[in-house]
Design an enzyme around this catalytic site. Sequence first.
Site, PDB file in Angstrom:
ATOM      1  N   CYS A  49      59.894  91.116  93.401  1.00 25.37           N
ATOM      2  CA  CYS A  49      61.301  91.244  92.699  1.00 25.37           C
ATOM      3  C   CYS A  49      62.034  92.359  93.024  1.00 25.37           C
ATOM      4  CB  CYS A  49      60.858  91.364  91.260  1.00 25.37           C
ATOM      5  SG  CYS A  49      59.954  90.086  90.410  1.00 25.37           S
TER       6      CYS A  49
HETATM    7  C1  BEZ Z   1      55.897  89.979  92.485  1.00 27.64           C
HETATM    8  O1  BEZ Z   1      57.099  89.379  92.420  1.00 27.64           O
HETATM    9  O2  BEZ Z   1      55.790  90.635  93.418  1.00 27.64           O
HETATM   10  C2  BEZ Z   1      54.989  89.512  91.335  1.00 27.64           C
HETATM   11  C3  BEZ Z   1      55.343  88.374  90.595  1.00 27.64           C
HETATM   12  C4  BEZ Z   1      54.260  88.419  89.523  1.00 27.64           C
HETATM   13  C5  BEZ Z   1      53.120  89.039  89.564  1.00 27.64           C
HETATM   14  C6  BEZ Z   1      52.820  90.172  90.415  1.00 27.64           C
HETATM   15  C7  BEZ Z   1      53.729  90.505  91.271  1.00 27.64           C
END
Ligand code: BEZ
Length: 158
Positions: A49
């Site tokens: 993200c």
């Molecule tokens: C990420 O976007 O890096 C992520 C998404 C869900 C759980 C852990 C990490």
Amino acid sequence: MAIQVGDSLPEGTLMIMGEKGPQPISIAELTDNKKTVIFALPGAFTPGCSMAHLPSFIINADKIKEKGVDNIVCLAVNDAFVMSAWGKTQNAEEIIMAADGSATYTKALGLELDLTAHGMGERSQRYAMLVENGEVKYLGIDTTEIKASAAEAILEVL
Ligand code: BEZ
């Protein structure tokens, strides 16, 4: 059942950081008589993200707004303090960093994601939607690669 293209967004309230602290903002305020992009993700500060999804909208925010979008909203099941801090570290001035801390709105959309196994509890699926006057015109949901929910996918439908 998850919201679909052609549906109207349900009423709801998110939280954003104001001058005096967290304050509510209604979905109606964000979408009535407006073109709005809402993108959502599993968690502020998580690697995907922070390194890909939010940056794709920061980089393309001007282009998206030039195509008539009034509001670009980043939504996550985090609190408003976290969303605001994340936006500041990413210089996301053009993005409305909105918190759905109890996942109430995310559940109303039917787009929740159970990350209990990762110690993260109930979160949001990764998606982006284009909303015109409250009606969903595009919905792209991603489960692995960030593609249908990236800013580039939104630019293609504008
Ligand atoms: C990420 O976007 O890096 C992520 C998404 C869900 C759980 C852990 C990490």
